[in-house]
Design a protein around this motif. Structure first.
Motif, PDB file in Angstrom:
ATOM      1  N   THR A   1      62.026  51.551  34.751  1.00 47.12           N
ATOM      2  CA  THR A   1      61.590  52.941  34.728  1.00 47.12           C
ATOM      3  C   THR A   1      62.351  53.784  35.731  1.00 47.12           C
ATOM      4  N   TYR A   2      62.639  53.222  36.912  1.00 45.57           N
ATOM      5  CA  TYR A   2      63.267  53.960  38.004  1.00 45.57           C
ATOM      6  C   TYR A   2      64.725  53.534  38.167  1.00 45.57           C
TER       7      TYR A   2
ATOM      8  N   THR B   1      61.484  65.221  46.075  1.00 42.25           N
ATOM      9  CA  THR B   1      60.115  65.555  45.662  1.00 42.25           C
ATOM     10  C   THR B   1      59.511  64.548  44.693  1.00 42.25           C
ATOM     11  N   VAL B   2      60.288  63.554  44.273  1.00 42.89           N
ATOM     12  CA  VAL B   2      59.780  62.597  43.291  1.00 42.89           C
ATOM     13  C   VAL B   2      58.615  61.802  43.888  1.00 42.89           C
ATOM     14  N   ASP B   3      57.593  61.598  43.086  1.00 43.44           N
ATOM     15  CA  ASP B   3      56.399  60.879  43.510  1.00 43.44           C
ATOM     16  C   ASP B   3      56.525  59.428  43.062  1.00 43.44           C
ATOM     17  N   LEU B   4      56.987  58.563  43.970  1.00 39.31           N
ATOM     18  CA  LEU B   4      57.166  57.154  43.634  1.00 39.31           C
ATOM     19  C   LEU B   4      55.838  56.422  43.718  1.00 39.31           C
TER      20      LEU B   4
ATOM     21  N   VAL C   1      67.694  60.442  41.358  1.00 40.67           N
ATOM     22  CA  VAL C   1      66.662  59.503  40.925  1.00 40.67           C
ATOM     23  C   VAL C   1      66.338  59.855  39.489  1.00 40.67           C
ATOM     24  N   ARG C   2      66.329  58.842  38.626  1.00 38.37           N
ATOM     25  CA  ARG C   2      65.959  59.045  37.228  1.00 38.37           C
ATOM     26  C   ARG C   2      64.707  58.236  36.944  1.00 38.37           C
ATOM     27  N   ILE C   3      63.781  58.869  36.268  1.00 38.24           N
ATOM     28  CA  ILE C   3      62.563  58.197  35.823  1.00 38.24           C
ATOM     29  C   ILE C   3      62.550  58.293  34.309  1.00 38.24           C
ATOM     30  N   ASP C   4      62.555  57.139  33.654  1.00 37.45           N
ATOM     31  CA  ASP C   4      62.682  57.088  32.197  1.00 37.45           C
ATOM     32  C   ASP C   4      63.896  57.886  31.727  1.00 37.45           C
TER      33      ASP C   4
END
Length: 94
Positions: free
Chosen positions: A2-3, A56-59, A45-48
């Motif tokens: 996913t990440y 700001t990405v919420d890991l 950062v790539r999510i899907d």
């Protein structure tokens, strides 16, 4: 997965895909490629497979492994490491 993280515009990389890195470790040397005006690092950062602002990405958070599982976990990690090293050398693990 996913990440995914990506680094761009490097002059040279000091690690390979799949290497384990530690916070503060130098992983590459800055470069100047494409239509840039100077040396810089592109980090994303790539999510899907969708790019997100890395600031700001919420890991997802994780809970620590319970103490009564740590010895078994470390033993199994050692076994996996032996298996992976043997596969990398194209040998049968012992």
């Amino acid at each position: 997965s996913t990440y995914l993280t990506a680094y761009g515009h490097n002059q040279s990389l000091l690690v390979k895909e799949g290497d384990i890195v530690k916070r503060g470790q130098t992983i590459g040397n800055l470069g100047n490629s494409g239509r840039s005006t100077g040396s810089h690092l592109h980090y994303e950062v790539r999510i899907d497979d969708i790019p997100h602002d890395p600031m700001t990405v919420d890991l997802p958070s994780t809970r620590p492994l319970a103490a009564n599982y740590k010895d078994a976990w470390q033993y199994r990690c050692g076994q996996y490491e032996k298996e992976m090293n043997a596969l990398a050398k194209n040998k049968t693990p012992r």
